[in-house]
Write a protein that holds these residues in place. Structure first.
Motif, PDB file in Angstrom:
ATOM      1  N   CYS A 130      26.513  15.400 -25.865  1.00  0.00           N
ATOM      2  CA  CYS A 130      27.385  15.970 -24.823  1.00  0.00           C
ATOM      3  C   CYS A 130      28.770  15.336 -24.915  1.00  0.00           C
ATOM      4  N   ILE A 131      29.799  16.169 -25.061  1.00  0.00           N
ATOM      5  CA  ILE A 131      31.169  15.641 -25.123  1.00  0.00           C
ATOM      6  C   ILE A 131      31.862  15.749 -23.767  1.00  0.00           C
ATOM      7  N   CYS A 133      32.695  18.249 -21.985  1.00  0.00           N
ATOM      8  CA  CYS A 133      33.792  19.231 -21.977  1.00  0.00           C
ATOM      9  C   CYS A 133      33.758  20.097 -20.722  1.00  0.00           C
ATOM     10  N   GLY A 134      32.616  20.143 -20.051  1.00  0.00           N
ATOM     11  CA  GLY A 134      32.520  20.878 -18.789  1.00  0.00           C
ATOM     12  C   GLY A 134      32.410  22.391 -18.932  1.00  0.00           C
ATOM     13  N   CYS A 136      29.844  24.155 -19.654  1.00  0.00           N
ATOM     14  CA  CYS A 136      28.602  24.616 -19.010  1.00  0.00           C
ATOM     15  C   CYS A 136      28.764  24.676 -17.501  1.00  0.00           C
ATOM     16  N   CYS A 180      28.099  26.091 -24.619  1.00  0.00           N
ATOM     17  CA  CYS A 180      28.115  24.669 -25.019  1.00  0.00           C
ATOM     18  C   CYS A 180      28.532  24.553 -26.488  1.00  0.00           C
TER      19      CYS A 180
HETATM   20  S1  SF4 Z   1      29.022  22.391 -22.473  1.00  0.00           S
HETATM   21 FE1  SF4 Z   1      28.152  20.919 -21.035  1.00  0.00          FE
HETATM   22  S2  SF4 Z   1      26.406  20.019 -22.104  1.00  0.00           S
HETATM   23 FE2  SF4 Z   1      27.667  21.052 -23.645  1.00  0.00          FE
HETATM   24  S3  SF4 Z   1      28.994  19.436 -24.424  1.00  0.00           S
HETATM   25 FE3  SF4 Z   1      30.111  20.464 -22.784  1.00  0.00          FE
HETATM   26  S4  SF4 Z   1      29.655  19.274 -20.927  1.00  0.00           S
HETATM   27 FE4  SF4 Z   1      28.150  18.685 -22.480  1.00  0.00          FE
END
Ligand code: SF4
Ligand code: SF4
Ligand code: FES
Length: 249
Positions: A130-131, A133-134, A136, A180
Motif C-alpha cells: 500500500c502506497i 495513495c487514497g 480506494c 488500486c
Molecule cells: S488504492 Fe488504497 S490500498 Fe491501494 S495503494 Fe492506494 S491507498 Fe493503498
C-alpha cells in the motif's frame, strides 16, 4: 498551435516547446495528455477527485516544480517542462521512498526501473503493497458508500474499515480494487460468493447466462438498478440488436 478546446476562456503557453491553448483551469497533467505526452502518476485517477499526495507527477512550470495533476493553468504565457534532469531526480527521490515500502508491486518496480531506482535490500520481504495513495478511499466515497478510510499515523497508517474491523457498509462493489495501483486490495469470487475486506457476499446471477455477476448491494445502487444481466450479456445482446437493425435496414 494545438487548440484543444473550442470555447472562449482559453489560456495559451508552451509544453515541452510545443504551443498549446487549453481551457482556463485545465490541469497541467490534462494539458500534457491532450498533447499525447506522458507524465508518470500514481495517486491520480481520471474518474476520481484529485488528491496530489504521491508527488510522482512533478513537472516544472515557469521554472518552479509543481504536481501536474493538481496545478491549474490560469495565466497566458506558461512554459511547462515535463522532463529534464531536475524533474527526473525529483521523481526518482519520490520513487525511492515508495519502492522501499512496496518492493513487490510490479507497477512501482516498472516505474523504478525507468528512473534507475532499486529498493534497498533491507526492505525486501517487508512489503505491504500500500502506497497510501487514497484512490480506494476516494472511489468508495464517490460511490456513496464511504465504507473504508485511513486509520493510524506515519508508517502505521493504513486503509481499513472503522476501528480496524471489516467494513459493515461495504457493498462488495470492487471499485476500490479496480482503482488500486499496486494490487494491494485483493478479492475472490468462488461458488457464487465474493469476498473482499473480510466481508462475504452472496452474488446475484445474470438472468441471461446464469453467471454470478454482482452483489445485491451493487444492484441496489441507482446506476445499476436496471441491470438484471451481466456486462458480457448486455454487450452480446446490444451487438445482436445492432446487427438485426442493420439487416432490416
Ligand atoms: S488504492 Fe488504497 S490500498 Fe491501494 S495503494 Fe492506494 S491507498 Fe493503498
Ligand atoms: S468493495 Fe466495499 S470498500 Fe470497496 S469500494 Fe465497494 S463498498 Fe467500498
Ligand atoms: S499523480 Fe499527481 S501527486 Fe500523485
Amino acid at each position: 498551435m494545438l487548440n484543444c478546446q473550442s470555447h472562449l476562456d482559453l489560456v495559451e503557453g508552451l509544453i515541452d516547446g510545443q504551443a498549446v491553448e487549453v481551457a482556463r483551469d485545465t490541469t497541467i497533467l490534462a494539458a500534457v495528455r491532450l498533447l499525447n505526452r506522458s507524465v508518470p502518476t500514481l495517486c491520480h485517477h481520471e474518474g476520481l477527485p484529485g488528491d496530489g499526495n504521491c508527488r510522482l507527477c512533478l513537472v516544472e512550470i515557469n521554472g518552479r516544480m509543481v504536481t501536474s495533476c493538481m496545478y491549474p493553468l490560469r495565466e497566458n504565457g506558461f512554459v511547462v517542462e515535463t522532463d529534464n534532469e531536475d524533474i527526473r531526480r525529483a521523481r526518482a527521490f519520490v520513487l525511492e521512498m515508495l519502492v522501499d515500502r512496496c518492493p513487490s508491486s510490479p507497477r512501482l518496480m516498472a516505474l523504478a526501473a525507468e528512473y534507475g531506482v532499486t529498493p534497498e535490500e533491507r526492505f525486501k520481504g517487508d512489503d505491504d503493497l500500500c502506497i497510501r495513495c487514497g484512490r480506494c478511499v476516494r472511489a468508495c466515497e464517490i460511490n456513496g458508500t464511504a465504507a473504508i478510510g485511513f486509520a493510524g499515523r506515519g508508517a502505521e497508517r493504513s486503509v481499513t474499515g472503522p476501528f480496524f474491523t471489516a467494513p459493515d457498509d461495504c457493498i462488495g462493489c470492487l471499485a476500490c480494487a479496480a482503482v488500486c495501483p499496486t494490487g494491494k486490495i485483493v478479492f475472490s469470487e468462488k461458488h457464487g460468493r465474493r469476498s473482499i475486506w473480510g466481508r462475504e457476499f452472496e452474488m446475484v446471477r445474470c438472468c441471461e447466462c446464469g453467471r454470478p455477476y454482482a452483489t445485491p448491494g451493487q444492484l441496489s445502487r441507482p446506476e445499476f438498478a436496471a441491470n438484471e444481466i451481466c456486462a458480457q450479456c448486455r454487450r452480446r445482446l446490444m451487438a445482436a440488436d445492432m446487427k438485426r437493425s442493420f439487416t432490416e435496414y
